[in-house]
Design a protein around this motif. Structure first.
Motif, PDB file in Angstrom:
ATOM      1  N   SER A   1      52.300  28.947  35.211  1.00 24.51           N
ATOM      2  CA  SER A   1      51.274  29.585  35.670  1.00 24.51           C
ATOM      3  C   SER A   1      51.011  29.484  37.114  1.00 24.51           C
ATOM      4  O   SER A   1      50.242  30.414  37.718  1.00 24.51           O
TER       5      SER A   1
ATOM      6  N   GLU B   1      37.741  28.565  51.298  1.00 26.25           N
ATOM      7  CA  GLU B   1      38.992  28.131  50.327  1.00 26.25           C
ATOM      8  C   GLU B   1      40.159  28.802  50.866  1.00 26.25           C
ATOM      9  O   GLU B   1      40.613  29.710  50.241  1.00 26.25           O
TER      10      GLU B   1
ATOM     11  N   LEU C   1      49.479  27.238  38.985  1.00 21.15           N
ATOM     12  CA  LEU C   1      48.177  26.486  39.126  1.00 21.15           C
ATOM     13  C   LEU C   1      48.466  25.149  39.564  1.00 21.15           C
ATOM     14  O   LEU C   1      49.510  24.550  38.888  1.00 21.15           O
TER      15      LEU C   1
ATOM     16  N   LEU D   1      43.452  24.304  40.262  1.00 21.27           N
ATOM     17  CA  LEU D   1      43.229  24.936  41.654  1.00 21.27           C
ATOM     18  C   LEU D   1      44.249  26.117  41.540  1.00 21.27           C
ATOM     19  O   LEU D   1      45.341  26.099  41.032  1.00 21.27           O
ATOM     20  N   ALA D   2      44.176  27.339  42.344  1.00 17.59           N
ATOM     21  CA  ALA D   2      45.178  28.357  42.412  1.00 17.59           C
ATOM     22  C   ALA D   2      45.043  28.550  43.833  1.00 17.59           C
ATOM     23  O   ALA D   2      44.026  28.601  44.653  1.00 17.59           O
TER      24      ALA D   2
ATOM     25  N   VAL E   1      39.575  27.022  40.368  1.00 18.98           N
ATOM     26  CA  VAL E   1      39.344  27.740  39.124  1.00 18.98           C
ATOM     27  C   VAL E   1      38.429  26.996  38.229  1.00 18.98           C
ATOM     28  O   VAL E   1      37.683  27.437  37.532  1.00 18.98           O
ATOM     29  N   ASP E   2      38.834  25.411  38.235  1.00 21.48           N
ATOM     30  CA  ASP E   2      38.026  24.808  37.107  1.00 21.48           C
ATOM     31  C   ASP E   2      37.797  23.577  37.981  1.00 21.48           C
ATOM     32  O   ASP E   2      38.297  22.688  38.282  1.00 21.48           O
TER      33      ASP E   2
ATOM     34  N   LYS F   1      41.826  27.916  45.982  1.00 22.54           N
ATOM     35  CA  LYS F   1      40.603  28.509  45.080  1.00 22.54           C
ATOM     36  C   LYS F   1      40.424  27.491  43.900  1.00 22.54           C
ATOM     37  O   LYS F   1      41.295  27.204  43.154  1.00 22.54           O
TER      38      LYS F   1
END
Length: 329
Positions: free
Chosen positions: A194, A274, A196, A70-71, A280-281, A278
């Motif tokens: 990062s 979201e 994340l 997630l970001a 990401v994967d 968000k």
């Protein structure tokens, strides 16, 4: 004539070239001899421990872990609200309005909310997870369903069968469910480089692990969005009330800017799904187990058997040596 003095060595208990006896020293040859005599004890004990470790490792069910990357969402920083907070933070605080502390504080707050007792309890109740969380003991691959421990829970009658313990009755309490969920199921980690986040869930079923990750992301975004909507709505009501009370042009201009930013924040919260995170994967169904580490368990069990056998032989060696010393004395 002076009397002849005795040499100081005459008073020594042992000649200087002689060493004092060391009864407590252990002869390595004797020790290795004892180990060689007890080789069958080492072999038998190691074999028993190794077999026990193998049987124990095979009895453990597979655990699968699903995770999502997630970001922080842009809306979690409030957009222009964070910039306005730097410019108007003092006046906003004076007016009693919280403009937010930027992206990091909002996402950090969301992580703590996700780990909180209140959120976990609501999550378990909303998705009816008490039985799969507290009564499952394995997973049936052929039928794709959890295997429940029928000594704890009767799936036919829906009755919990465990013995009450103090304030904890037959049905698991919210505190018990929270302890199991937070310690054995959920983990949230951040990559410092990062920024994340990784949300992971462990379960006997790989499909359930993936489903719970998706539910967690949806629910935390919804909870934080609802909090922001409630907070900004309250702020707007307060600002509009204060705006009506002041006749100073500069203060009115400040209130208008605050109202504008709060309105933007409210609009983003209402339209963006979201809101905090968000994806990401996204989470997937894991094909390989995450645990248990059966090979490691077998190795550690074998090593424990060797060490235990050595302790037995060494103890017998010391006892035999002590007895022989007493007999010789």
């Amino acid at each position: 004539m002076e009397p002849q003095k005795e040499h100081p060595q005459h008073y020594l208990p042992y000649p200087p070239h002689a060493q004092q006896p060391a009864d407590d020293e252990i002869d390595l040859r004797e020790l290795f001899g004892a180990l060689w005599k007890g080789k069958w004890i080492i072999i038998a004990t190691t074999f028993v421990f190794a077999v026990g470790a193998v049987l124990y490792a095979l009895s453990l069910p597979n655990i699968y872990k699903s995770d999502a990357l997630l970001a922080p969402a842009e809306s979690s920083s409030g957009g222009g609200l964070s910039k306005m907070a730097g410019q108007l933070g003092g006046l906003a605080a004076l007016a009693g309005v919280n403009l937010g502390g930027g992206e990091s504080s909002q996402t950090d707050l969301a992580v703590q909310v996700m780990k909180s007792r209140q959120f976990v309890e609501a999550f378990i109740n909303k998705h009816d997870l008490l039985v799969p969380l507290m009564a499952a003991k394995d997973w049936d691959l052929a039928n794709n369903k959890l295997i429940l421990d029928e000594e704890l829970y009767n799936p036919t009658t829906g009755e919990w069968l465990r013995e009450p313990d103090g304030l904890r009755g037959a049905t698991p309490t919210a505190q018990e469910a929270f302890e199991v969920f937070s310690k054995e199921v959920l983990s949230v980690n951040q990559d410092k480089e990062s920024g994340l986040y990784t949300v992971s869930v462990k379960n006997y079923s790989p499909y359930i692990a993936q489903q719970w990750v998706n539910w967690l992301i949806e629910d935390i975004n919804k909870v934080m969005r609802e909090r922001t909507i409630a907070e900004t709505s309250q702020n707007l009501a307060y600002l509009n009330t204060q705006l009506q009370k002041t006749a100073v042009a500069d203060m009115q201009s400040t209130f208008y800017k605050l109202i504008e930013e709060q309105t933007k924040s409210l609009m983003l919260a209402e339209v963006q799904e979201e809101f905090i995170f968000k994806v990401v994967d996204p989470a997937v169904v894991p094909e390989l187990k995450d645990g248990p580490k059966r090979a490691l368990i077998c190795v550690l069990g074998t090593l424990a058997g060797i060490i235990f056998a050595f302790l037995i032989i060494f103890t017998k060696f010391l006892i035999t040596r002590k007895n022989s010393e007493h007999e010789s004395a």
